[in-house]
Design an enzyme around this catalytic site. Structure first.
Site, PDB file in Angstrom:
ATOM      1  N   SER A 144       0.937  -1.218   0.003  1.00 13.47           N
ATOM      2  CA  SER A 144      -0.116   0.017   0.061  1.00 13.47           C
ATOM      3  C   SER A 144       0.911   1.376   0.059  1.00 13.47           C
ATOM      4  O   SER A 144       1.976   1.109   0.122  1.00 13.47           O
ATOM      5  CB  SER A 144      -0.845   0.154   1.223  1.00 13.47           C
ATOM      6  N   TYR A 157      -2.222  -0.749  10.332  1.00 11.67           N
ATOM      7  CA  TYR A 157      -2.061  -1.264   8.962  1.00 11.67           C
ATOM      8  C   TYR A 157      -1.033  -0.785   8.343  1.00 11.67           C
ATOM      9  O   TYR A 157      -0.258  -1.540   7.593  1.00 11.67           O
ATOM     10  CB  TYR A 157      -3.607  -0.434   8.375  1.00 11.67           C
TER      11      TYR A 157
HETATM   12  N1  NAD Z   1      -8.875  -0.487  -1.417  1.00 13.01           N
HETATM   13  C1  NAD Z   1      -7.558   0.315  -1.020  1.00 13.01           C
HETATM   14  O1  NAD Z   1      -8.000   1.653  -1.042  1.00 13.01           O
HETATM   15  C2  NAD Z   1      -6.271  -0.291  -0.980  1.00 13.01           C
HETATM   16  C3  NAD Z   1      -5.241   0.573  -0.887  1.00 13.01           C
HETATM   17  C4  NAD Z   1      -4.059  -0.047  -0.595  1.00 13.01           C
HETATM   18  C5  NAD Z   1      -3.861  -1.565  -0.396  1.00 13.01           C
HETATM   19  N2  NAD Z   1      -4.822  -2.132  -0.617  1.00 13.01           N
HETATM   20  C6  NAD Z   1      -4.723  -3.696  -0.539  1.00 13.01           C
HETATM   21  O2  NAD Z   1      -5.106  -4.271  -1.682  1.00 13.01           O
HETATM   22  C7  NAD Z   1      -5.618  -5.696  -1.200  1.00 13.01           C
HETATM   23  C8  NAD Z   1      -7.046  -5.973  -1.570  1.00 13.01           C
HETATM   24  O3  NAD Z   1      -8.069  -5.103  -0.969  1.00 13.01           O
HETATM   25  P1  NAD Z   1      -9.416  -4.536  -1.578  1.00 13.01           P
HETATM   26  O4  NAD Z   1      -9.233  -3.074  -1.739  1.00 13.01           O
HETATM   27  O5  NAD Z   1      -9.668  -5.303  -2.861  1.00 13.01           O
HETATM   28  O6  NAD Z   1     -10.285  -5.120  -0.179  1.00 13.01           O
HETATM   29  P2  NAD Z   1     -11.721  -5.842  -0.312  1.00 13.01           P
HETATM   30  O7  NAD Z   1     -11.678  -5.634   1.316  1.00 13.01           O
HETATM   31  O8  NAD Z   1     -12.473  -5.658  -1.335  1.00 13.01           O
HETATM   32  O9  NAD Z   1     -11.028  -7.187  -0.527  1.00 13.01           O
HETATM   33  C9  NAD Z   1     -10.250  -7.936   0.516  1.00 13.01           C
HETATM   34  C10 NAD Z   1     -10.441  -9.407   0.369  1.00 13.01           C
HETATM   35  O10 NAD Z   1      -9.612 -10.262   1.136  1.00 13.01           O
HETATM   36  C11 NAD Z   1     -10.622 -11.253   1.744  1.00 13.01           C
HETATM   37  N3  NAD Z   1      -9.865 -11.575   3.024  1.00 13.01           N
HETATM   38  C12 NAD Z   1      -9.916 -11.073   4.187  1.00 13.01           C
HETATM   39  N4  NAD Z   1      -9.442 -11.662   5.215  1.00 13.01           N
HETATM   40  C13 NAD Z   1      -9.016 -12.927   4.692  1.00 13.01           C
HETATM   41  C14 NAD Z   1      -8.499 -14.270   5.119  1.00 13.01           C
HETATM   42  N5  NAD Z   1      -8.267 -14.623   6.383  1.00 13.01           N
HETATM   43  N6  NAD Z   1      -8.232 -15.019   4.373  1.00 13.01           N
HETATM   44  C15 NAD Z   1      -8.554 -14.947   2.962  1.00 13.01           C
HETATM   45  N7  NAD Z   1      -8.922 -13.924   2.395  1.00 13.01           N
HETATM   46  C16 NAD Z   1      -9.354 -12.841   3.136  1.00 13.01           C
HETATM   47  C17 NAD Z   1     -11.587 -10.566   1.875  1.00 13.01           C
HETATM   48  O11 NAD Z   1     -12.829 -11.593   2.279  1.00 13.01           O
HETATM   49  C18 NAD Z   1     -11.883  -9.936   0.603  1.00 13.01           C
HETATM   50  O12 NAD Z   1     -12.435 -10.574  -0.308  1.00 13.01           O
HETATM   51  C19 NAD Z   1      -5.507  -5.844   0.289  1.00 13.01           C
HETATM   52  O13 NAD Z   1      -4.041  -6.378   0.838  1.00 13.01           O
HETATM   53  C20 NAD Z   1      -5.370  -4.309   0.879  1.00 13.01           C
HETATM   54  O14 NAD Z   1      -4.552  -4.073   1.782  1.00 13.01           O
HETATM   55  C21 NAD Z   1      -6.098  -1.839  -0.688  1.00 13.01           C
END
Ligand code: NAD
Length: 264
Positions: A144, A157
């Site tokens: 991130s 985080y």
């Molecule tokens: N959305 C943002 O702004 C953003 C920014 C920077 C980084 N990220 C990173 O991108 C990645 C994806 O995030 P996203 O935005 O698609 O979020 P999201 O919440 O839509 O998706 C995250 C997914 O991870 C799954 N998950 C959670 N706990 C789990 C576990 N114990 N085992 C398996 N799966 C699990 C959830 O069920 C979900 O499907 C994450 O690592 C997040 O930290 C997101």
């Protein structure tokens, strides 16, 4: 460019959001994809919509046995694993004074232990395929911008994502030096409009003592010089590139996809 013909990818947390979009783009690029998540119904739907090139397998990234079963199912169905995307993650959105020890441990289990276990347990399968392919195998870790600079909304985080940033570099060095032919890179999204993105707006509103998530979204947008928030497709394209042989000379690097947020 960015073709993945003949490759097999295992993507954690791909029932929805960035992971689901990555699965879609990878299939379009010629790969076969295994989706792992704890949201079984949503994950099955996502895989079904992608057709016979995709399977869903239950995968709680904090559980070793789940990883073993998901890797075995992927290998049984598609013959191996060339690409691992450590995408599953959670956001807490609490300051140091509000966060509890249990919340911290849950965050670490998913955002850090999950990446460690995924890397360790998928490595034998990745190495096996790497020995048979011209440019080897690839791991892409979802870090991130909060793994590069401090986060005002979620210091815990940020600590986990900072860990992912350096774990990426360390494993890239170790695997390269050992001759494993497994590249490891990270991607660093800005604010992306997913369920997690919505959670960041709620946290930002709470941080300012309101429930006004629309105002919080506008404030988040203002931190992105490019003039919009990200969408899953912006990040998925970067992941496909890092996973593809077009990135064959890249390892231990972080690809920042943040609309200019960290350029300021
Ligand atoms: N959305 C943002 O702004 C953003 C920014 C920077 C980084 N990220 C990173 O991108 C990645 C994806 O995030 P996203 O935005 O698609 O979020 P999201 O919440 O839509 O998706 C995250 C997914 O991870 C799954 N998950 C959670 N706990 C789990 C576990 N114990 N085992 C398996 N799966 C699990 C959830 O069920 C979900 O499907 C994450 O690592 C997040 O930290 C997101």
């Amino acid at each position: 460019m960015n073709r993945l013909d003949g490759k097999v990818a295992l993507i954690s947390g791909a029932a929805r959001g960035i992971g689901a979009e990555t699965a879609r783009l990878m299939i379009a690029a010629g790969a076969q994809v295994a989706i792992g998540d704890v949201l079984d119904e949503r994950g099955r739907e996502t895989a079904r919509a992608l057709g016979k090139g995709a399977i869903y397998h239950h995968l709680d990234v904090t559980q070793e046995d789940d990883w073993r079963a998901a890797i075995a199912a992927t290998t049984a169905r598609f013959g191996g694993v060339d690409i691992l995307v450590n995408n599953a993650g959670m956001f807490l959105g609490k300051g140091i004074e509000e966060a509890s020890l249990d919340e911290w441990q849950r965050l670490v289990a998913i955002n850090m232990t999950g990446v460690f276990l995924g890397t360790k347990l998928t490595l034998p399968a990745l190495r096996e395929r790497a020995a048979q392919t011209p440019h080897g195998s690839a791991i892409v870790n979802l870090a991130s911008v909060a793994g590069l600079v401090g986060s005002q909304l979620d210091p815990l985080y940020s600590m986990t994502k900072g860990g992912v940033t350096l774990f990426t570099k360390s494993t890239a060095l170790e695997f390269a030096r050992k001759g494993y032919r497994v590249r490891v890179n990270s991607i660093h999204p800005g604010v992306i409009q997913t369920d997690m993105g919505e959670q960041t707006f709620a946290a930002r509103a709470r941080h300012h003592g309101t429930n006004d998530t629309e105002a919080a979204k506008k404030a988040a947008l203002a931190t992105h010089p490019i003039g919009r928030l990200g969408v899953p497709n912006d990040i998925a394209k970067g992941i496909v590139f890092l996973a593809s042989d077009d990135a064959a000379f890249m390892t231990g690097v972080g690809l920042v996809v943040d609309g200019g947020l960290t350029a300021q």
